[in-house]
Design an enzyme around this catalytic site. Structure first.
Site, PDB file in Angstrom:
ATOM      1  N   ARG A  89       0.863  -1.197   0.000  1.00 20.50           N
ATOM      2  CA  ARG A  89       0.000   0.000   0.000  1.00 20.50           C
ATOM      3  C   ARG A  89       0.892   1.236   0.000  1.00 20.50           C
ATOM      4  NH1 ARG A  89      -5.038   0.253   3.869  1.00 20.50           N
ATOM      5  NH2 ARG A  89      -5.725   1.774   2.304  1.00 20.50           N
ATOM      6  N   ASP A 235      -2.419   8.426   8.778  1.00 24.58           N
ATOM      7  CA  ASP A 235      -1.622   7.428   8.055  1.00 24.58           C
ATOM      8  C   ASP A 235      -0.210   7.901   7.771  1.00 24.58           C
ATOM      9  OD1 ASP A 235      -4.580   6.680   7.361  1.00 24.58           O
ATOM     10  OD2 ASP A 235      -3.353   4.907   6.978  1.00 24.58           O
ATOM     11  N   LYS A 246      -7.773   8.704   6.155  1.00 26.64           N
ATOM     12  CA  LYS A 246      -8.878   8.178   5.344  1.00 26.64           C
ATOM     13  C   LYS A 246      -9.671   9.280   4.660  1.00 26.64           C
ATOM     14  CE  LYS A 246      -9.855   4.654   5.037  1.00 26.64           C
ATOM     15  NZ  LYS A 246      -8.862   4.190   4.075  1.00 26.64           N
TER      16      LYS A 246
END
Lengths: 336, 336
Positions: A89, A235, A246
Site C-alpha cells: 500500500r 496514516d 482516510k
C-alpha cells in the site's frame, strides 16, 4: 480482542480478517510473502499502526522459512521480500518504516541464526512500541474528554487499527476507564465502511455509547451543536503537520474549523515522515471503482460505464488542526 | 424519459419507481390515497418538484374515483385525503403547496363535475408550471457553465426529481444543448444513493461525462482544484435564503466557501416558503436507521444495537450561497 499477534507454536502471524467484521470474528494465519502482501492490500489487516506491526511480525514469520543456506543469500532474499511487502500500500508510512527497520536489522548477526534473532528482536520491539505508544496516547488524550463529551471520529483508528487500544479511540477508552461517560459518533466511512463495521464493532463491544452517521451528516451534526471535539487517526504526517488520513477526514477538518469545533489528530511518532516537508509529497492511493459502485452490494448501485474517482485518503493542512495527540503529549504545532 | 405523467385512458398517475433505478426502468400506476402516500414516503417518487406534481396529478386521479354524491361530501372527502397526502413527507414545501392549491380549487364549481374540472385545471397547471420553470432555470443557469466546466452536484436534482429537465442539472443540460462540454461529478449521496443511482443514470443516458464520488471525497476534489462550481437542488427555502436540501449539502457549502468555489442553488419558486423567516423553522425528516445500516446490503454493515442518527436533510445558511438560480434569473440575494 488482539488485532494481531505472533503465534510462537505455528511461527506465524495471526491477524483478524477485518473484511469479515462485524459479522464474523476470524483470524487468518500468515507466513508467506503472498499472504502478507494480500492481507495488507485487501485490507484484511488495515490501520497504519497495525500495518506496520503486521509487516514486521509477518516478515519475521517469512524469514523463519527462508531456505537460503548462506547469510548473503538470506539477506538478499529477505530484502527482496521486504521491498515487495513495502509496496502493498502506498500511503501509510508505518509500512515503510517497519520494512526499513527489519532490513536494517539484517546487519546484526554473523550467522543466519543470529540474523533471525536480530529480526525477531526488531519485530517484537515494533510490536511492543506500538502497544506502549497507543496507551501513552490514551493517557495524554483523555484530558481532552470531559464527562459526557460527544466525540466524532472517522474511519477506524481504534484497537483494530493497531495491536490494541488504538490511536484516535485510545483517549476515549482511557476516559471511560477513568469513569467518564463518552458518546462517540462514528462516521460510516464510505466506501469500505470501516466506521460502520469496525468502530461500531469495537465500541459497542466495549459498551461505549456509539451512534453511527453517514459521513455527509457530520456537518449538520456539528451545526446542531452535537459534537464537542473531533479525533481522527493518521496514516502519514509531514514535517509541517499536514497529514494523510482516510478520505473524508479533510472535509471534517474544514467543517470543524467553520463551526469552531476542536479537531485533534492522534498519532504515534511511527507515523511521522521526517523526509516530507509538507502534505503535497504524500502519495494518495486510488483504489478500484468497484469499491464505490459494487462493494457490499448484490448488484451495482450505479449504471455501467460511469466514471469513478476513488481516492482512499486525503490530506488535511496543519492550519485546520487544533492539536496533535502523541505518545509524548499534546502539541499545538507538529511535533517533528 | 418523463418522470411522471397523467395517463388519460387509465385516469391514473404514472410514475417511474425510482427505488428500482438504475437496474430497472418501471412505471407504477397510482390512483388511490394509499398508493400515492406510499409512492412519496418510500421515495418511489422523490425530488421536491416531482413530489409537488405527483401530489397534484395523483390527487386528481383519486378525485375522479370519489364516490360522494353531493358537493359537500365530495369536498370533505377530498380535503381529508389531501391532508393525508400532505403528511407523506415533512420537508419539501412543494408537497404542501400543491395539496393546498388543490384544496383551494375545490371552491370553483357548483357541481361535482365542475369541481373535478377545476381540480384537473389546477393539477395540469402545476405540472406545466414545473416543466416551464425547470426549462427557464436551465436557460438562466447555463450562463454559469463555461466550456469544459467541472460541476459538482449532490443527490439528484435532475430530470428524475421533476417532471423533466430538473433544477440543478437543468443548466448542465442547457449548456450541453448549446454545444459546451460539461463534466459532472456526482456525489453518491448516502444513505439512499440517489447520486449514484439516479444522477449517474440520467447523465450517462444523456451521454454527459459523469464521475461518481463518495460524498466525503468532495473536499479533496475541491482542494485539488477539480471543481469549477457546485450546483445543488432545494427542498425548501426560507425568506432569508437558508434552504433545506439532501443531507450532505451543508458540508459541500462549507467546503466550497473554504476553497472559494462558487456554490449555487437551483430552485423553482414553488420551493420558496414565504412563511418562514429563516432555516430554523424547517422540519428535518429523520428516517429509519435501517437506511444506514441495512439498505442495499444483504446483511447489516454494522453490529446490532448500535445507535443511528439519520437526518434526511440539512439546512445551509444563506451566507454560504453564491447565488440562487430560479426561473426568473440568477440572484445573489434570496429572491423572496
Amino acid at each position: 480482542v488482539r488485532t494481531l499477534y505472533f503465534d510462537g507454536e505455528k511461527s506465524s502471524l495471526m491477524a483478524i480478517d477485518q473484511t469479515k467484521l462485524p459479522s464474523e470474528l476470524k483470524y487468518i494465519e500468515i507466513f508467506t510473502p503472498r499472504q502478507l502482501f494480500e492481507a495488507i492490500s485487501t485490507l484484511a489487516v488495515r490501520g497504519a499502526p497495525a500495518i506496520g506491526v503486521a509487516a514486521a511480525l509477518g516478515l519475521y514469520a517469512i524469514a523463519l522459512r527462508l531456505e537460503d543456506k548462506d547469510t548473503r543469500g538470506f539477506r538478499y532474499s529477505f530484502k527482496k521480500i521486504a521491498s515487495f511487502i513495502s509496496s502493498s500500500r502506498p500511503t501509510a508510512v508505518n509500512l515503510f518504516t517497519s520494512c526499513g527497520r527489519m532490513i536494517a536489522s539484517l546487519e546484526y548477526g554473523e550467522s543466519i541464526e543470529e540474523i533471525k534473532a536480530s529480526l525477531k528482536k526488531t519485530a517484537f520491539d515494533i510490536e511492543r512500541e506500538d502497544v506502549e505508544m497507543c496507551h501513552a496516547i490514551g493517557r495524554h488524550g483523555q484530558a481532552l474528554i470531559k464527562d459526557g463529551a460527544r466525540v466524532l471520529t472517522h474511519c477506524n483508528a481504534g484497537s483494530l487499527a493497531a495491536v490494541e487500544y488504538g490511536t484516535a479511540l485510545a483517549p476515549v477508552y482511557e476516559a471511560v476507564k477513568n469513569g467518564r461517560t463518552v458518546h462517540v459518533y462514528a462516521g460510516e466511512t464510505r466506501p469500505l465502511l470501516q466506521g460502520a463495521r469496525l468502530t461500531c464493532f469495537e465500541l459497542t463491544r466495549a459498551k461505549i455509547k456509539t451512534t453511527l452517521i453517514c459521513d455527509s451528516a457530520a456537518s449538520f451534526l456539528m451545526q446542531s451543536g452535537g459534537v464537542d471535539l473531533v479525533i481522527v487517526g493518521c496514516d502519514r504526517m509531514a514535517k509541517n503537520g499536514d497529514f494523510a488520513n482516510k478520505i473524508g477526514t479533510l472535509s471534517l477538518a474544514v467543517n470543524a474549523a467553520y463551526y469552531e469545533v476542536d479537531f485533534y489528530v492522534a498519532l504515534p511518532s511511527s507515523t511521522f515522515d521526517e523526509n516530507l516537508p509538507d502534505g503535497k509529497g504524500i502519495i494518495i492511493e486510488e483504489r478500484k471503482p468497484e469499491e464505490v459502485t459494487d462493494m457490499f452490494f448484490s448488484s451495482p448501485i450505479s449504471p455501467a460505464g460511469v466514471g469513478v474517482y476513488n481516492p482512499a485518503f486525503d490530506i488535511t493542512p496543519h492550519t485546520l488542526v487544533t492539536g496533535y495527540i502523541t505518545e509524548k503529549g499534546i502539541f499545538k504545532k507538529p511535533p517533528i
